[in-house]
Write a protein that holds these residues in place. Structure first.
Motif: not given
Length: 342
Positions: A60-77
């Protein structure tokens, strides 16, 4: 406390039996708080739900406490254990994790950058090894980002991963010690830097032992089971046979083992095989697979810690952190026999 009443930092402090200042330090600078105290605060946050409310307020304050994790294959062991390290470190700093699954689609990677543009995420952890194509048109500058698992090709962003070359040296040295001289490398790639580094370790080990590097024993591969199977078939068609296969990862090694077994050969009686990564399937193969173990949880933890330094505008001492791998000796390697007949 009523279920409809948002939790407060006072609620957390009361439940953890610490001061409000200690709760704040545990969230924002956890390294300055004793482990036992930090655990009490973390448990109190989980019980009260305060972390979730804190994240909502930051949005709400325009800041984020989230980190984006970008993965090509979440099934990768490899993904799940690295994610554990990432998420544990994020939670210790009062952050959450958003997972962007690209399914190897470059357009999806670009779409996930919208989270960063709209302040829904503060930074990015990148598994893909490449920056989303066309990201310059969406964001004026790349947000704080760290690569894991696969070095980012021409990305210029910090990287935390395993020492691929050192791991490959451990595998090749084992095979040479067992007496192998004709050793194939399966998984050459011109686009994946991790694969290239493992090949470099293979070549260094061969040269150190003064063994010939036969180009006919270096086979391309994309790290899949099918690529391992195909490499075996091509070597048999060429009549260029090694006594051992050093594979770029475990999936490739599993493909090699399945192809050799289908032809009626025994492992390690006729051929030895090594992998890289130590995925769960390695222990279920028959024979069990000798491989190189990645410290995946530690990689995730250090990558997230590095990202938080970037978020605080700190210049990291190292732009590449490589963790030492371990050789895991199982049953797929033995002394060579004479080259098997076709």
């Amino acid at each position: 406390m009523s279920k409809s009443t948002p939790a407060t930092i006072e609620d957390v402090a009361r439940l953890a039996e610490v001061s409000i200042a200690t709760v704040s330090r545990a969230i924002h600078t956890p390294e300055k708080v004793a482990k036992e105290t930090r655990l009490k605060v973390t448990q109190a946050i989980a019980i009260t739900g305060y972390t979730t409310n804190a994240m909502a307020r930051s949005l709400r304050l325009g800041r984020s406490n989230m980190i984006l994790v970008v993965a090509p294959d979440i099934g990768d062991p490899n993904f799940s254990n690295i994610l554990i390290g990432l998420e544990n470190e994020a939670r210790a700093h009062g952050y959450g994790v958003l997972i962007g699954h690209t399914q190897n689609d470059p357009q999806r990677g670009l779409e996930y950058l919208k989270f960063l543009n709209s302040n829904q995420a503060a930074g990015m952890i990148l598994f893909t090894g490449i920056l989303p194509f066309g990201h310059q048109t969406m964001t004026a500058r790349l947000p704080p980002s760290v690569g894991v698992f696969e070095p980012v090709y021409n990305g210029g962003i910090p990287y935390v991963g395993v020492d691929d070359a050192a791991g490959a040296r451990k595998a090749i040295d084992l095979l040479i010690t067992e007496g192998h001289r004709r050793i194939a490398f399966i998984g050459e790639s011109r686009t994946r830097l991790g694969h290239a580094r493992r090949k470099a370790g293979y070549e260094d080990g061969m040269r150190a032992a003064r063994l010939e590097l036969d180009p006919g024993l270096i086979m391309p591969g994309d790290g899949t089971i099918e690529s391992g199977r195909l490499a075996v078939e091509q070597l048999f068609m060429r009549d260029t046979l090694p006594t051992a296969f050093m594979c770029v990862n475990d999936q490739t090694a599993i493909g090699v083992m399945l192809a050799l077994t289908a032809r009626g050969y025994s492992i390690p009686g006729d051929f030895s095989v090594t992998g890289f990564d130590d995925v769960p399937q390695a222990t279920f193969m028959n024979p069990t697979l000798t491989t190189i173990r990645q410290p995946r949880t530690a990689i995730g933890k250090q990558a997230m810690a590095l990202l938080f330094k970037l978020l605080q505008d700190e210049k990291p001492e190292e732009t590449e952190i490589l963790l030492a791998p371990d050789l895991v000796v199982r049953n797929s390697v033995g002394a060579p026999r004479s080259l098997p007949k076709r």
